[in-house]
Design a protein around this motif. Structure first.
Motif, PDB file in Angstrom:
ATOM      1  N   ALA A  53      51.674  22.388  70.933  1.00 16.34           N
ATOM      2  CA  ALA A  53      52.634  22.712  69.870  1.00 16.34           C
ATOM      3  C   ALA A  53      53.737  21.662  69.783  1.00 16.34           C
ATOM      4  O   ALA A  53      54.135  21.258  68.680  1.00 16.34           O
ATOM      5  N   GLU A  54      54.224  21.217  70.921  1.00 20.35           N
ATOM      6  CA  GLU A  54      55.295  20.221  70.944  1.00 20.35           C
ATOM      7  C   GLU A  54      54.853  18.909  70.305  1.00 20.35           C
ATOM      8  O   GLU A  54      55.662  18.215  69.675  1.00 20.35           O
ATOM      9  N   LEU A  55      53.579  18.561  70.454  1.00 24.11           N
ATOM     10  CA  LEU A  55      53.064  17.340  69.850  1.00 24.11           C
ATOM     11  C   LEU A  55      52.824  17.510  68.347  1.00 24.11           C
ATOM     12  O   LEU A  55      52.700  16.520  67.621  1.00 24.11           O
ATOM     13  N   GLY A  56      52.763  18.746  67.872  1.00 21.70           N
ATOM     14  CA  GLY A  56      52.517  18.995  66.454  1.00 21.70           C
ATOM     15  C   GLY A  56      51.057  19.153  66.103  1.00 21.70           C
ATOM     16  O   GLY A  56      50.679  19.039  64.928  1.00 21.70           O
ATOM     17  N   VAL A  57      50.210  19.448  67.100  1.00 19.14           N
ATOM     18  CA  VAL A  57      48.775  19.583  66.863  1.00 19.14           C
ATOM     19  C   VAL A  57      48.486  20.699  65.859  1.00 19.14           C
ATOM     20  O   VAL A  57      47.688  20.541  64.927  1.00 19.14           O
ATOM     21  N   PHE A  58      49.152  21.840  66.010  1.00 17.70           N
ATOM     22  CA  PHE A  58      48.875  22.974  65.127  1.00 17.70           C
ATOM     23  C   PHE A  58      49.326  22.694  63.699  1.00 17.70           C
ATOM     24  O   PHE A  58      48.704  23.162  62.739  1.00 17.70           O
ATOM     25  N   GLU A  59      50.403  21.948  63.540  1.00 22.78           N
ATOM     26  CA  GLU A  59      50.873  21.614  62.197  1.00 22.78           C
ATOM     27  C   GLU A  59      49.866  20.731  61.472  1.00 22.78           C
ATOM     28  O   GLU A  59      49.721  20.809  60.250  1.00 22.78           O
ATOM     29  N   VAL A  60      49.161  19.878  62.227  1.00 26.16           N
ATOM     30  CA  VAL A  60      48.144  19.018  61.626  1.00 26.16           C
ATOM     31  C   VAL A  60      46.895  19.817  61.280  1.00 26.16           C
ATOM     32  O   VAL A  60      46.301  19.654  60.202  1.00 26.16           O
ATOM     33  N   LEU A  61      46.478  20.707  62.185  1.00 20.44           N
ATOM     34  CA  LEU A  61      45.207  21.415  62.028  1.00 20.44           C
ATOM     35  C   LEU A  61      45.329  22.696  61.198  1.00 20.44           C
ATOM     36  O   LEU A  61      44.310  23.270  60.805  1.00 20.44           O
ATOM     37  N   ILE A  62      46.564  23.162  60.952  1.00 19.00           N
ATOM     38  CA  ILE A  62      46.803  24.292  60.046  1.00 19.00           C
ATOM     39  C   ILE A  62      47.729  23.767  58.953  1.00 19.00           C
ATOM     40  O   ILE A  62      48.930  24.039  58.941  1.00 19.00           O
ATOM     41  N   PRO A  63      47.212  22.980  58.029  1.00 22.03           N
ATOM     42  CA  PRO A  63      48.071  22.243  57.095  1.00 22.03           C
ATOM     43  C   PRO A  63      48.732  23.146  56.066  1.00 22.03           C
ATOM     44  O   PRO A  63      48.153  24.122  55.594  1.00 22.03           O
ATOM     45  N   GLU A  64      49.962  22.807  55.726  1.00 23.07           N
ATOM     46  CA  GLU A  64      50.675  23.520  54.652  1.00 23.07           C
ATOM     47  C   GLU A  64      50.189  23.055  53.291  1.00 23.07           C
ATOM     48  O   GLU A  64      50.204  23.811  52.321  1.00 23.07           O
ATOM     49  N   GLU A  65      49.775  21.787  53.209  1.00 24.30           N
ATOM     50  CA  GLU A  65      49.308  21.229  51.949  1.00 24.30           C
ATOM     51  C   GLU A  65      47.887  20.706  52.155  1.00 24.30           C
ATOM     52  O   GLU A  65      47.131  21.277  52.928  1.00 24.30           O
ATOM     53  N   ALA A  66      47.529  19.647  51.469  1.00 22.28           N
ATOM     54  CA  ALA A  66      46.175  19.111  51.567  1.00 22.28           C
ATOM     55  C   ALA A  66      45.914  18.550  52.966  1.00 22.28           C
ATOM     56  O   ALA A  66      46.815  18.043  53.638  1.00 22.28           O
ATOM     57  N   LEU A  67      44.665  18.641  53.377  1.00 20.38           N
ATOM     58  CA  LEU A  67      44.232  18.125  54.670  1.00 20.38           C
ATOM     59  C   LEU A  67      44.351  16.603  54.682  1.00 20.38           C
ATOM     60  O   LEU A  67      43.846  15.931  53.784  1.00 20.38           O
ATOM     61  N   ASN A  68      45.048  16.050  55.689  1.00 14.52           N
ATOM     62  CA  ASN A  68      45.125  14.601  55.854  1.00 14.52           C
ATOM     63  C   ASN A  68      43.939  14.176  56.712  1.00 14.52           C
ATOM     64  O   ASN A  68      43.964  14.296  57.934  1.00 14.52           O
ATOM     65  N   VAL A  69      42.888  13.704  56.069  1.00 19.58           N
ATOM     66  CA  VAL A  69      41.611  13.495  56.744  1.00 19.58           C
ATOM     67  C   VAL A  69      41.729  12.538  57.920  1.00 19.58           C
ATOM     68  O   VAL A  69      41.244  12.825  59.025  1.00 19.58           O
ATOM     69  N   GLU A  70      42.371  11.400  57.740  1.00 23.66           N
ATOM     70  CA  GLU A  70      42.426  10.403  58.804  1.00 23.66           C
ATOM     71  C   GLU A  70      43.250  10.887  59.997  1.00 23.66           C
ATOM     72  O   GLU A  70      42.883  10.661  61.149  1.00 23.66           O
ATOM     73  N   VAL A  71      44.349  11.576  59.729  1.00 30.18           N
ATOM     74  CA  VAL A  71      45.169  12.100  60.823  1.00 30.18           C
ATOM     75  C   VAL A  71      44.433  13.217  61.554  1.00 30.18           C
ATOM     76  O   VAL A  71      44.407  13.264  62.789  1.00 30.18           O
ATOM     77  N   VAL A  72      43.829  14.127  60.805  1.00 28.92           N
ATOM     78  CA  VAL A  72      43.072  15.219  61.426  1.00 28.92           C
ATOM     79  C   VAL A  72      41.941  14.666  62.281  1.00 28.92           C
ATOM     80  O   VAL A  72      41.730  15.102  63.424  1.00 28.92           O
ATOM     81  N   LEU A  73      41.195  13.707  61.733  1.00 31.43           N
ATOM     82  CA  LEU A  73      40.086  13.115  62.475  1.00 31.43           C
ATOM     83  C   LEU A  73      40.579  12.476  63.776  1.00 31.43           C
ATOM     84  O   LEU A  73      39.966  12.643  64.837  1.00 31.43           O
ATOM     85  N   SER A  74      41.695  11.780  63.713  1.00 35.60           N
ATOM     86  CA  SER A  74      42.245  11.128  64.906  1.00 35.60           C
ATOM     87  C   SER A  74      42.688  12.144  65.953  1.00 35.60           C
ATOM     88  O   SER A  74      42.449  11.971  67.153  1.00 35.60           O
ATOM     89  N   VAL A  75      43.342  13.223  65.502  1.00 33.22           N
ATOM     90  CA  VAL A  75      43.816  14.241  66.439  1.00 33.22           C
ATOM     91  C   VAL A  75      42.646  14.950  67.108  1.00 33.22           C
ATOM     92  O   VAL A  75      42.637  15.159  68.327  1.00 33.22           O
ATOM     93  N   LEU A  76      41.640  15.330  66.324  1.00 33.65           N
ATOM     94  CA  LEU A  76      40.471  15.992  66.896  1.00 33.65           C
ATOM     95  C   LEU A  76      39.792  15.101  67.930  1.00 33.65           C
ATOM     96  O   LEU A  76      39.481  15.539  69.040  1.00 33.65           O
ATOM     97  N   GLU A  77      39.565  13.847  67.561  1.00 35.21           N
ATOM     98  CA  GLU A  77      38.879  12.935  68.474  1.00 35.21           C
ATOM     99  C   GLU A  77      39.720  12.664  69.712  1.00 35.21           C
ATOM    100  O   GLU A  77      39.204  12.621  70.835  1.00 35.21           O
ATOM    101  N   GLY A  78      41.025  12.496  69.526  1.00 37.04           N
ATOM    102  CA  GLY A  78      41.892  12.220  70.664  1.00 37.04           C
ATOM    103  C   GLY A  78      41.944  13.368  71.650  1.00 37.04           C
ATOM    104  O   GLY A  78      41.893  13.166  72.868  1.00 37.04           O
TER     105      GLY A  78
END
Length: 376
Positions: free
Chosen positions: A44-69
Motif C-alpha cells: 500500500a505504501e508503494l501505491g501498488v493498489f492504486e495502480v491495480l485498482i485504477p480510478e480512471e483508465a488502466l495505464n498499461v505500461e505502468v500496470v505491466l511493470s508493477v505486475l512483472e516487478g
C-alpha cells in the motif's frame, strides 16, 4: 544479446521488484497472517493498489511493470495471488457493477486498510462454478445466504467477501447473484488456512454461510447478474495474474543464464552443452512471447475490447509457459533442485498452481474453442 535480450527495466518495475524482495520468504509452517498484513502495508505504501485498482483508465505500461516487478521480486507466488484476489477478483467487479455505496469502499481497498476476497468456488462447483449450491432467498428487506465455499484466497484476512449465490440451482447462470458481505456478519465462519505444497504467502480457506443476513443494498449488480459479475472478475484475473508470471520467468531466465556460465562439468561451463543452451533459449523465447501477449491483452482490457476467450488464451499460454520454464530451471540444477529450500523447486511447485487457479488449462481451452465456434 546477454541481458539486453530482455525488455528494459522501467523505474516502476525496479520499485515493485524491490518491494517483493523486501518482503522476504513467507512462513510455510506457521500462521502467515502477521506476515501478510505487513506485506500488505508495504504494498500500500508503494501505491501498488492504486495502480491495480485504477480510478480512471488502466495505464498499461505502468500496470505491466508493477505486475512483472512484483512477480520478479517476491519469494513465491502466494503473495501475488493474494494481491490478485483483492484487486482483480474483488475490487474490479465493484468498479464495474457496484452501487455508489459499494464504491465508497474503494478508497479503503486502494490504501490497503481493507482487504477483499472473492467467494465463488465450492466442492462441486470449481470449473463448473455455475452449478454452485450456495443459496440466497429474499426475506422482507433482506437477503439470507446459506451454503459453503472452499479454496477462497485471502479468506483468513479478508474484511469483506464478494459472494456468488443462486436463487435456484435449476436456473443455472440465470439464477446467480453476487453479494457484498462484511466479515463480521453473523453466521459467517472462516476455516483454517489449508496446508499446501506451495503458494505460501497467502491464505486459502473454506467459508461457511449459515443464515447470513444482508440488506438488499448488499447485492452487487441486479438480480440475476451474478454470472456477469463473476465473468468480469475472471477476465481481470486471467489477464492480470499472467503479469506476475512474467516476473518469475524473467528472474528464472537471468538466474539460469548466470548458472550455466558458472557451473562446470567435464571441464567446461554447462552452458556450452547444446541441450543446456537450448533450454535457456526456450526460457527466453517463452518469456518474450508471453510479454508481448500480456501487453496486448492489457491493452484490450483497457479499451473494453477484451473478450473472455482472449483472456483465457493469455492465461492458458502464460501459465503453461511459466510451468515449462520452471521445469527447465529445475532440470538445469539437477539433484540440487530437489533439496529442501531449493529456489527452483519452490518455483516449480508454485507454477503448478498457475495452471489450476482462476480456471484450469483445460477449461481455458473450452472457452477459447467456444469463441471459435467449436464445441457444444
Amino acid at each position: 544479446m546477454n541481458h539486453s535480450a530482455l525488455p528494459e527495466e522501467t523505474p516502476e518495475l525496479r520499485a515493485a521488484r524491490t518491494l517483493g524482495q523486501s518482503l522476504g520468504a513467507p512462513p510455510s509452517g506457521s500462521d502467515p497472517r502477521a506476515w501478510i498484513r505487513e506485506a500488505w502495508k508495504k504494498a500500500a505504501e508503494l501505491g501498488v493498489f492504486e495502480v491495480l485498482i485504477p480510478e480512471e483508465a488502466l495505464n498499461v505500461e505502468v500496470v505491466l511493470s508493477v505486475l512483472e516487478g512484483v512477480g520478479m521480486g517476491c519469494a513465491g507466488e502466494g503473495f501475488p495471488l493474494a494481491l490478485g484476489a483483492h484487486c482483480f477478483g474483488f475490487s474490479a467487479p465493484l468498479l464495474c457493477f457496484g452501487s455508489e455505496e459499494h464504491k465508497g469502499l474503494l478508497p479503503s481497498l486502494r490504501d490497503g486498510s481493507v482487504m477483499g476476497a472473492l467467494a465463488a468456488t465450492e466442492t462441486e462447483a470449481g470449473s463448473d462454478v455455475m452449478s454452485l449450491k450456495t443459496r440466497f432467498r429474499r426475506d422482507g428487506d433482506d437477503y439470507v445466504l446459506q451454503g459453503a465455499k472452499c479454496f477462497i484466497t485471502n479468506a483468513r484476512e479478508a474484511d469483506y467477501f464478494l459472494v456468488l449465490a443462486t436463487k435456484d440451482p435449476r436456473l443455472h447462470f440465470r439464477g446467480l447473484s453476487a453479494f457484498l458481505v462484511p466479515r463480521a456478519t453473523r453466521g459467517l465462519e472462516v476455516g483454517i488456512d489449508e496446508p499446501r505444497m506451495g503458494m505460501h504467502g497467502c491464505s486459502v480457506s473454506s467459508v461457511w454461510f449459515d443464515d447470513v443476513r444482508v440488506p438488499r443494498s448488499a447485492m452487487v449488480g441486479g438480480v440475476g447478474q451474478g454470472a456477469s459479475v463473476f465473468q468480469h472478475a475472471l477476465t481481470w484475473e486471467r489477464s492480470m495474474l499472467a503479469g506476475f508470471h512474467l516476473g518469475v520467468m524473467r528472474r528464472q531466465f537471468l538466474a539460469a543464464l548466470d548458472y550455466a556460465k558458472e557451473r562446470r562439468q567435464f571441464g567446461r561451463p554447462i552452458g556450452n552443452n547444446q541441450y543446456v543452451a537450448g533450454r535457456i533459449v526456450d526460457m527466453l523465447s517463452r518469456y518474450r512471447t508471453s510479454h508481448l501477449l500480456v501487453r496486448n491483452t492489457l491493452t484490450l482490457l483497457s479499451t473494453g475490447a477484451l473478450t473472455p476467450g482472449e483472456a483465457s488464451l493469455t492465461k492458458l499460454y502464460v501459465s503453461e509457459a511459466a510451468l515449462a520454464s520452471g521445469t527447465d530451471a529445475f532440470r538445469l540444477h539437477g539433484g540440487m533442485g530437489l533439496m529442501e529450500g531449493s529456489e527452483v523447486g519452490r518455483e516449480l511447485r508454485d507454477a503448478l498452481g498457475g495452471i489450476v487457479y482462476s480456471g484450469t488449462s483445460e477449461i481455458q481451452k473450452v472457452i477459447i474453442a467456444a469463441e471459435l465456434g467449436l464445441g457444444s
